[in-house]
Scaffold this active site. Structure first.
Site, short mmCIF file in Angstrom:
data_model
loop_
_atom_site.label_atom_id
_atom_site.label_comp_id
_atom_site.label_asym_id
_atom_site.label_seq_id
_atom_site.Cartn_x
_atom_site.Cartn_y
_atom_site.Cartn_z
CG HIS A 92 -16.05 -3.58 5.03
ND1 HIS A 92 -14.85 -3.06 4.60
CD2 HIS A 92 -16.55 -2.68 5.92
CE1 HIS A 92 -14.63 -1.91 5.21
NE2 HIS A 92 -15.65 -1.65 6.02
N GLY A 123 -14.55 1.83 13.05
CA GLY A 123 -14.60 3.18 12.50
C GLY A 123 -15.32 4.21 13.31
N GLY A 124 -16.51 3.88 13.83
CA GLY A 124 -17.23 4.86 14.63
C GLY A 124 -18.73 4.73 14.51
NE ARG A 141 -12.70 1.95 2.02
CZ ARG A 141 -14.02 1.85 2.05
NH1 ARG A 141 -14.75 2.54 1.19
NH2 ARG A 141 -14.61 1.08 2.93
N GLY A 183 -24.99 -10.68 24.59
CA GLY A 183 -24.36 -9.75 25.51
C GLY A 183 -23.55 -8.66 24.84
CB SER A 240 -20.07 -9.11 22.68
OG SER A 240 -20.66 -9.79 23.77
CD GLU A 253 -24.56 -7.98 11.86
OE1 GLU A 253 -24.22 -8.49 10.77
OE2 GLU A 253 -23.75 -7.69 12.76
CB VAL A 308 -21.32 0.68 16.05
CG1 VAL A 308 -20.98 2.10 15.67
CG2 VAL A 308 -20.87 0.36 17.45
#
Length: 656
Positions: A257, A49-50, A273, A13, A42, A394, A411
């Site tokens: 990461h 970050g975007g 960063r 979901g 979820s 993913e 994303v």
């Protein structure tokens, strides 16, 4: 036996699952979403970050387009991606972000005039054009030539997921919460849904569907320390693996990461960063320019993670009772910027570390973060070996990321893959009828019932929590950022032992309804198999590519290893999966392999690279008047749903 029928079943979901569901529902097909938790909880919500989309609206993104985004993505993947998928992605991402804006995502916007920003550790003034005022803003991210990562402060995943779930609610898409898929129903190479357990009542239900989409996220919880949510255990991948028919792709490709906080491993976004934050060692020294003088802190995240680890190995880490770490310094950004654009990072630091990052350094070190591997799919999102099984996000090896993902591309992939794969799911529903006997459904139901009964009646055996902890330690210690043959061989052998022990799990709490121990007992054997896929694939791949870094084989070997790993587990009694390889055809690549531009180029080149480069030049010479769109069709023709084929408009450039 309880059976629920639908056209399109979506397992998961989060953003990818909801977007697939919306696509199939928009086309008029009954759709059900299964979720372990309420959809708005979820793991997609954790993205900070975007989302990358080549809008070219802000001054530092000026001139950006699909060509540059495509090149960044292919380089970031270390030439391990499917370039047709990468091309479809970069074409669709601007459409996706604008659609999300229409659905209610409050993207941060360009404000005209002068603004102070931090670039390379120094405050500079940039001037945004008046004609760009009000358009979607972007920030800098690692491995990109332009500012392309569109954001909502540092809560992009949160805002995107809420808008997406609200859209699903508006459309009346049912989300069946607290449900876990235990096995896929399949017969004669066709998937027909899943056997599902209600996590509260313990009831088993057969969800039977024309098309089944797995969108359950990554498998980060195979590792002891990860930025992933506790539900990111790879079970969607595992139930596909256990069919013995579906293949998993590139399972050894696991990304760390650079900046997770110590000790809990919660992410601090790459936006720290990107907005100008610096990495410092125990002496307060900024070390990244020594390793990567061009991109510095904004090298691709697999590169930054390795450089940080190398620096700590030299004794430059900050000692702590949780092990060595380094410092992330965002103090130079100033309180107004942090409280507006990095407010989630500030709250995480306050709640979990008791520090104010406006005034104090943040302790960070590389931590497991993302899974490039997953269920191998065609560009349509469908498994090439199990008809009717789709995957997105993913959980899938679509394969947009190859052996390393750029920040902001994941994303974005959830939504873009959801859009594209969702259309193909609807096409599949239109072209296929549901033809499965209740005998087959009953067979899979009884199979899962027996597994649970055996767990509940066994008097003595293994503790699932202990097995999981041992697996996670093996993965953390021996299948991490840097890998070597000796450690990987040990990991494979130790996981073989765990796999056998996992067949003899016994429970202390023997109720079949709401029972966390039973949930763990069901999941852990599946997770151990997935861990073995990662470790065994890493052991066999004797090269370094992207996030897969072998200390004993430091070269990227295109001559022998420009290929995708395909993993199946056909024999349930076996301790190892079967691994084959899918060649990546350089002669069909729009962008032949080259240097990523980090450190020393130690690539072992494939002989076809030079041939393809010459062929591309000949095609360009033969078509002197061709624009970039015409050349792309000649070099890399892609299949994409008709509704997403159009060109993208950018300010000052129109649709060029």
């Amino acid at each position: 036996m309880k059976v629920i029928y639908t056209d399109s079943l979506v397992i998961g979901g989060g953003l990818a699952g909801l977007r697939v569901a919306i696509a199939s529902m928009q086309r008029g097909y009954d759709t059900i979403v299964l979720s372990l938790i309420p959809a708005k909880r979820s793991h997609s919500a954790a993205a900070q970050g975007g989302m990358q989309a080549s809008l070219g609206a802000c001054i530092k993104g000026e001139g950006d387009d699909e060509e540059i985004h495509f090149a960044d993505t292919v380089k970031g993947s270390d030439w391990g991606c499917d370039q047709k998928v990468a091309r479809a992605f970069v074409n669709t991402s601007p459409k996706a972000i604008r659609q999300l804006a229409a659905w209610g995502v409050p993207w941060s916007r360009v404000r005209e005039g002068d603004h102070d920003v931090v670039i390379n550790g120094k405050k500079v003034t940039i001037t945004e054009k008046a004609e760009s005022h009000g358009l979607i803003m972007a920030r800098d991210f690692g491995g990109t030539k332009k500012w392309r990562t569109c954001y909502t402060s540092d809560g992009a995943g949160h805002t995107m997921l809420y808008a997406m779930d609200n859209k699903a609610i508006q459309m009346g898409i049912p989300v069946h919460e607290r449900k876990e898929a235990l096995a896929l129903i399949h017969e004669d190479g066709v998937c027909y849904g899943a056997i599902v357990r209600d996590l509260i009542t313990g009831e088993l239900i057969a969800y039977v569907a024309k098309a089944t989409t797995v969108a359950t996220g990554g498998y980060g919880r195979l590792y002891a320390i990860t930025t992933n949510a506790v539900i990111s255990e790879g079970i969607g991948n595992a139930i596909a693996l256990e069919t013995g028919v579906a293949t998993l792709g590139n399972m050894e490709a696991v990304q760390f990461h650079p900046t997770a906080i110590v000790p809990v491993g919660i992410l601090t976004t790459e936006g720290c960063r990107g907005d100008g934050g610096l990495l410092l060692d125990k002496d307060g020294y900024r070390f990244m320019p020594d390793y990567e003088p061009d991109k510095k802190e904004l090298a691709s995240r697999d590169v930054v993670s390795r450089r940080m680890t190398e620096h700590m190995r030299k004794g430059k880490g900050v000692p702590s009772r949780y092990g060595d770490h380094l410092w992330l310094d965002i103090r130079l950004l100033g309180r107004p910027h942090i409280e507006k654009n990095l407010r989630e990072v500030k709250e995480i630091c306050e709640y979990f570390l008791g520090i104010d990052p406006v005034e104090e350094l943040i302790p960070v070190r590389p931590t497991q973060h993302y899974s490039m591997g997953g269920i191998r799919t065609k560009p349509t999102g469908e498994s090439p070996t199990l008809k009717g099984l789709f995957s997105a996000g993913e959980a899938a090896c679509w394969d947009m990321h190859g052996f390393n993902r750029l920040g902001g591309n994941s994303v974005a992939e959830t939504v873009v893959a959801g859009m594209i794969v969702g259309e193909y799911v609807a096409d599949y529903c239109a072209a296929n009828s549901l033809n499965i006997s209740t005998t087959t459904i009953e067979h899979f139901m009884k199979q899962e019932e027996k597994k649970i009964t055996d767990l509940l009646v066994r008097d003595f055996g293994e503790n699932p929590f202990q097995l999981k902890a041992e697996m996670q330690k093996i993965m953390m210690d021996k299948v991490g950022i840097f890998r070597n043959g000796e450690d990987l061989e040990q990991a494979v052998e130790e996981l073989k032992v765990l796999n056998q022990r996992a067949k003899n799990i016994a429970l202390r709490n023997r109720i079949s309804s709401s029972n966390p121990e039973l949930v763990e007992a069901i999941r852990v054997p599946k997770m151990i198999k997935l861990a073995q896929c990662v470790a065994y694939g890493a052991m066999l791949r004797t090269e370094s590519r992207g996030a897969h870094s072998r200390e004993d084989y430091p070269e990227r070997n295109d001559k022998e290893w420009l290929k995708r790993t395909l993993t199946t587990w056909k024999d349930e009694s076996a301790d190892l999966p079967e691994i084959e390889y899918e060649e990546l055809d350089i002669m069909k690549m729009e962008m032949p392999p080259g240097s990523r531009g980090y450190g020393v180029d130690n690539t072992v080149h494939h002989p076809d690279t030079a041939k393809r480069e010459q062929e591309i030049e000949e095609i360009k010479k033969a078509n002197p008047g061709a624009d970039r769109f015409e050349l792309q069709k000649l070099l890399n023709p892609i299949t994409i749903p008709e509704k997403f084929k159009g060109k993208n408009e950018r300010i000052g450039r129109g649709f060029k």
